[in-house]
Write a protein that holds these residues in place. Structure first.
Motif, mmCIF file in Angstrom:
data_model
loop_
_atom_site.group_PDB
_atom_site.id
_atom_site.type_symbol
_atom_site.label_atom_id
_atom_site.label_comp_id
_atom_site.label_asym_id
_atom_site.label_seq_id
_atom_site.Cartn_x
_atom_site.Cartn_y
_atom_site.Cartn_z
ATOM 1 N N GLU A 80 15.491 33.613 13.257
ATOM 2 C CA GLU A 80 14.089 33.341 13.296
ATOM 3 C C GLU A 80 13.085 34.436 13.566
ATOM 4 O O GLU A 80 11.920 34.757 12.942
ATOM 5 C CB GLU A 80 13.819 32.297 14.417
ATOM 6 C CG GLU A 80 12.693 31.566 14.214
ATOM 7 C CD GLU A 80 12.050 30.626 15.371
ATOM 8 O OE1 GLU A 80 11.478 30.818 16.295
ATOM 9 O OE2 GLU A 80 12.523 29.541 15.147
ATOM 10 N N GLU A 81 13.431 35.608 14.471
ATOM 11 C CA GLU A 81 12.854 36.689 14.649
ATOM 12 C C GLU A 81 12.541 37.538 13.388
ATOM 13 O O GLU A 81 11.640 37.947 13.031
ATOM 14 C CB GLU A 81 13.230 37.607 15.853
ATOM 15 C CG GLU A 81 12.804 37.049 17.085
ATOM 16 C CD GLU A 81 13.580 37.696 18.349
ATOM 17 O OE1 GLU A 81 14.263 38.737 18.052
ATOM 18 O OE2 GLU A 81 13.526 37.248 19.607
ATOM 19 N N LEU A 82 13.679 37.845 12.933
ATOM 20 C CA LEU A 82 13.666 38.512 11.543
ATOM 21 C C LEU A 82 12.836 37.871 10.319
ATOM 22 O O LEU A 82 12.189 38.673 9.641
ATOM 23 C CB LEU A 82 15.150 38.734 10.989
ATOM 24 C CG LEU A 82 16.049 39.860 11.684
ATOM 25 C CD1 LEU A 82 17.634 39.477 11.383
ATOM 26 C CD2 LEU A 82 15.462 41.027 11.758
ATOM 27 N N MET A 83 12.922 36.745 10.251
ATOM 28 C CA MET A 83 12.118 35.925 9.417
ATOM 29 C C MET A 83 10.774 36.055 9.895
ATOM 30 O O MET A 83 10.035 36.612 8.678
ATOM 31 C CB MET A 83 12.631 34.321 9.215
ATOM 32 C CG MET A 83 11.514 33.524 8.456
ATOM 33 S SD MET A 83 12.058 31.880 8.448
ATOM 34 C CE MET A 83 11.471 31.455 9.989
ATOM 35 N N LEU A 84 10.284 36.029 10.999
ATOM 36 C CA LEU A 84 8.816 35.990 11.206
ATOM 37 C C LEU A 84 8.342 37.558 11.262
ATOM 38 O O LEU A 84 7.141 37.589 10.591
ATOM 39 C CB LEU A 84 8.799 35.475 12.680
ATOM 40 C CG LEU A 84 7.347 35.497 13.392
ATOM 41 C CD1 LEU A 84 6.545 34.638 12.553
ATOM 42 C CD2 LEU A 84 7.312 34.907 14.700
ATOM 43 N N LEU A 85 9.080 38.478 11.214
ATOM 44 C CA LEU A 85 9.018 39.875 11.011
ATOM 45 C C LEU A 85 8.686 39.891 9.630
ATOM 46 O O LEU A 85 7.723 40.708 9.155
ATOM 47 C CB LEU A 85 9.905 40.795 11.787
ATOM 48 C CG LEU A 85 9.683 42.152 11.816
ATOM 49 C CD1 LEU A 85 8.543 42.327 12.639
ATOM 50 C CD2 LEU A 85 11.010 43.125 12.357
ATOM 51 N N ASP A 86 9.238 39.623 8.753
ATOM 52 C CA ASP A 86 9.370 39.630 7.346
ATOM 53 C C ASP A 86 7.955 38.905 6.919
ATOM 54 O O ASP A 86 7.281 39.676 6.178
ATOM 55 C CB ASP A 86 10.443 38.934 6.410
ATOM 56 C CG ASP A 86 11.713 40.113 6.472
ATOM 57 O OD1 ASP A 86 11.265 40.912 6.680
ATOM 58 O OD2 ASP A 86 12.699 39.520 6.268
ATOM 59 N N LEU A 87 7.691 37.856 7.496
ATOM 60 C CA LEU A 87 6.213 37.061 7.242
ATOM 61 C C LEU A 87 5.092 37.825 7.424
ATOM 62 O O LEU A 87 4.367 37.920 6.730
ATOM 63 C CB LEU A 87 6.234 35.444 7.898
ATOM 64 C CG LEU A 87 7.623 34.616 7.238
ATOM 65 C CD1 LEU A 87 7.596 33.636 8.152
ATOM 66 C CD2 LEU A 87 7.104 34.236 5.748
ATOM 67 N N ILE A 88 4.935 38.443 8.538
ATOM 68 C CA ILE A 88 3.906 39.148 9.071
ATOM 69 C C ILE A 88 3.879 40.188 8.119
ATOM 70 O O ILE A 88 2.736 40.930 8.270
ATOM 71 C CB ILE A 88 3.844 39.444 10.550
ATOM 72 C CG1 ILE A 88 5.049 40.073 11.242
ATOM 73 C CG2 ILE A 88 3.954 38.170 11.256
ATOM 74 C CD1 ILE A 88 4.926 40.726 12.479
ATOM 75 N N LYS A 89 4.875 41.076 7.763
ATOM 76 C CA LYS A 89 4.700 42.139 6.935
ATOM 77 C C LYS A 89 4.672 41.980 5.732
ATOM 78 O O LYS A 89 4.314 42.926 4.776
ATOM 79 C CB LYS A 89 5.961 43.100 7.150
ATOM 80 C CG LYS A 89 6.193 43.705 8.607
ATOM 81 C CD LYS A 89 7.419 44.502 8.719
ATOM 82 C CE LYS A 89 7.568 45.416 10.015
ATOM 83 N NZ LYS A 89 8.629 46.129 10.100
ATOM 84 N N GLY A 90 4.912 40.673 5.119
ATOM 85 C CA GLY A 90 4.875 40.387 3.772
ATOM 86 C C GLY A 90 6.117 40.749 2.962
ATOM 87 O O GLY A 90 6.114 41.188 1.765
ATOM 88 N N ASP A 91 7.225 40.936 3.718
ATOM 89 C CA ASP A 91 8.297 41.474 3.134
ATOM 90 C C ASP A 91 9.332 40.371 2.712
ATOM 91 O O ASP A 91 9.456 39.476 3.457
ATOM 92 C CB ASP A 91 9.024 42.792 4.130
ATOM 93 C CG ASP A 91 8.268 43.836 4.218
ATOM 94 O OD1 ASP A 91 7.535 43.913 3.208
ATOM 95 O OD2 ASP A 91 8.510 44.558 5.123
#
Length: 520
Positions: free
Chosen positions: A136-147
């Motif tokens: 979930e953390e990796l997904m959230l990190l991708d979402l806030i970076k747009g990756d």
């Protein structure tokens, strides 16, 4: 296999537990043994075990003291207490210290299997939860970076949703306290609070990122009360460090209608919390409340604005030479920043740049006039502008900087005098009975400790703390000569925190102890 260490002050007991119990059958491997709590902590640093089995009564550090230390510094480690005393008080305190089991000596095989089988199951469940949280953390990190957004299409694209990002920035707090322990505590509190609203969280840098999702638009009216409740929860659980609103600030981005726009809401939240620089009072700043595009057309006025203020401040400083430095600069500084704020709501970088430009032009003009500013180190001054993290502090700093320049201009016949040193000396003479540290005086003068210490030593030939002690001893000498106060009372009156330290410093300064001095 999960790693465990065994702690007991009796060698035959710890050897028996390490070698004669079927640890592998319950999923554990003994990776070390220790004879007291202090030795165990060193072993924990090296091995990072999953669990610790410890005796209660041990010299140096007891098992309960060890359990408390583990709970504070290594909360992920499970602790089992072993005791020869069937004493309910030990069990109660062990529970308060977060232990996962309480066994009696001699340890029976059934008890061993019951406790450590359950402990292994708990560790396996923790691993599953960690994996889920990590994903979930990796997904959230991708979402806030747009990756890597395409891989989340199935997860987020099924329903029409609203998203909104809030950032709780703890930069100032982490400058003051141990980052690891407080970060861990904030994470636990955040997970407990936001999970009830099915909100995702992530610690990223020194900020807690909160991603709210809903089938309906997430309005300010809906989100603001929850943010305030969470802030209240932090204050309730973490005490004084959260009483000061300057220790943290919240920035909130605008709502996003698709998961692809979450990165935009995140960037808006970052921009919003950066506006704490301009605000003395707000803790929660919504991007929608900022006049982001308001006056951008006026940027062309900046050169005229700067020239006008340079002229006004230079004239004011020159007038201060005639009035022996008794001019006020606060109003000029406020006008400088208020005007700059009106020119397009300048970003922080441009505010700092304007302040730097003001100082550079002033210094150049005074150099042209052949005027010396011994208290001003240009490199230090310009560096300090970019370290100050609020407009309020920058105003205070610039006001003091202009007062310092005024002092130098007024004392042109004393070119070697440094105003910071004189101000520090005056403060010590007026406040010697209070607690005075190098950190306190540096903060008061808006200087780095190392920089202030260097200029004080260069100017006076002695360290600042030695000067403070010298003043205190001089005051103590007068009190010893002219009063009947007890020596310990005099020690307190002149600002020494320790009576023994007072005796030592007094003897270093005068050659005799206070007792001998009074008898002379």
């Amino acid at each position: 296999m999960y790693k465990i260490i065994i702690v007991d002050d009796e060698k035959n007991i710890r050897d028996r537990m390490a070698h004669f119990f079927p640890w592998a059958e319950v999923g554990f491997e003994v990776v070390g043994i220790a004879e007291n709590g202090v030795e165990a902590l060193e072993l924990i640093k090296q091995e990072r075990p999953h669990a610790v089995l410890t005796d209660v009564r041990m010299p140096v550090m007891t098992g309960l003291e060890l359990a408390k230390e583990i709970q504070t510094s290594y909360s992920e480690i499970k602790v089992v207490i072993l005791s020869a005393y069937d004493d309910f008080r030990y069990a109660q305190e062990a529970i308060r210290s977060g232990v996962k089991g309480y066994l009696l000596k001699p340890m029976m095989k059934n008890d061993f299997f019951n406790v450590f089988t359950k402990l292994a199951e708990e560790l396996r469940e923790d691993e599953v939860i960690k994996e889920v949280n990590r994903a979930e953390e990796l997904m959230l990190l991708d979402l806030i970076k747009g990756d890597n957004l395409s891989q989340y299409a199935d997860y987020w694209g099924q329903h029409s949703q609203s998203f909104r990002v809030a950032i709780f920035s703890f930069d100032r707090l982490f400058k003051e306290v141990s980052t690891f322990s407080i970060r861990q505590k904030i994470t636990e509190l955040a997970a407990d609070f936001w999970n009830r609203y099915q909100v995702s969280i992530l610690f990223y840098g020194n900020s807690l990122i909160v991603l709210s999702t809903n089938s309906k638009l997430i309005s300010k009216q809906n989100l603001f009360p929850k943010i305030n409740l969470f802030i209240d929860s932090l204050r309730d659980h973490l005490g004084d460090m959260f009483r000061n609103q300057e220790n943290f600030v919240v920035g909130v981005g605008n709502p996003a209608s698709t998961y692809q726009e979450i990165c935009r809401s995140y960037n808006e939240a970052v921009y919003a919390y950066s506006y704490k620089y301009f605000s003395e009072y707000e803790t929660v700043i919504f991007h929608e409340d900022l006049n982001v595009d308001g006056n951008r057309g006026n940027q062309i006025e900046l050169p005229n604005f700067m020239l006008d203020h340079v002229n006004k401040i230079e004239n004011h400083l020159m007038e201060s030479m005639k009035s022996e430095g008794k001019m006020a600069f606060g109003e000029l500084v406020n006008h400088f920043f208020d005007t700059s704020k009106g020119i397009g709501g300048l970003p922080i970088a441009e505010i700092r740049s304007s302040c730097s430009e003001l100082i550079i032009i002033l210094m150049f003009r005074f150099k042209e006039k052949g005027l010396i500013l011994p208290s001003i180190d240009q490199q230090h001054v310009l560096g300090r502008i970019y370290e100050i993290d609020s407009l309020k502090e920058l105003k205070r700093w610039l006001t003091q900087m202009l007062e310092t320049i005024s002092f130098d201009l007024t004392h042109q016949d004393k070119k070697d005098v440094n105003s910071y040193v004189l101000m520090a000396k005056e403060y010590v003479i007026g406040n010697y009975h209070e607690r005075i540290t190098l950190e306190d005086i540096s903060h008061r003068l808006f200087l780095h400790q190392a920089y202030f210490s260097a200029i004080f030593k260069k100017e006076t030939g002695q360290n600042f703390i030695d000067y403070v002690n010298q003043v205190r001893v001089e005051k103590a000498v007068l009190l010893l000569k002219n009063t009947d106060y007890k020596i310990k009372v005099i020690s307190d009156m002149v600002g020494f925190q320790s009576h023994s330290y007072f005796n030592k410093v007094f003897k270093n300064e005068t050659g005799v102890t206070p007792v001998v001095f009074r008898k002379q």
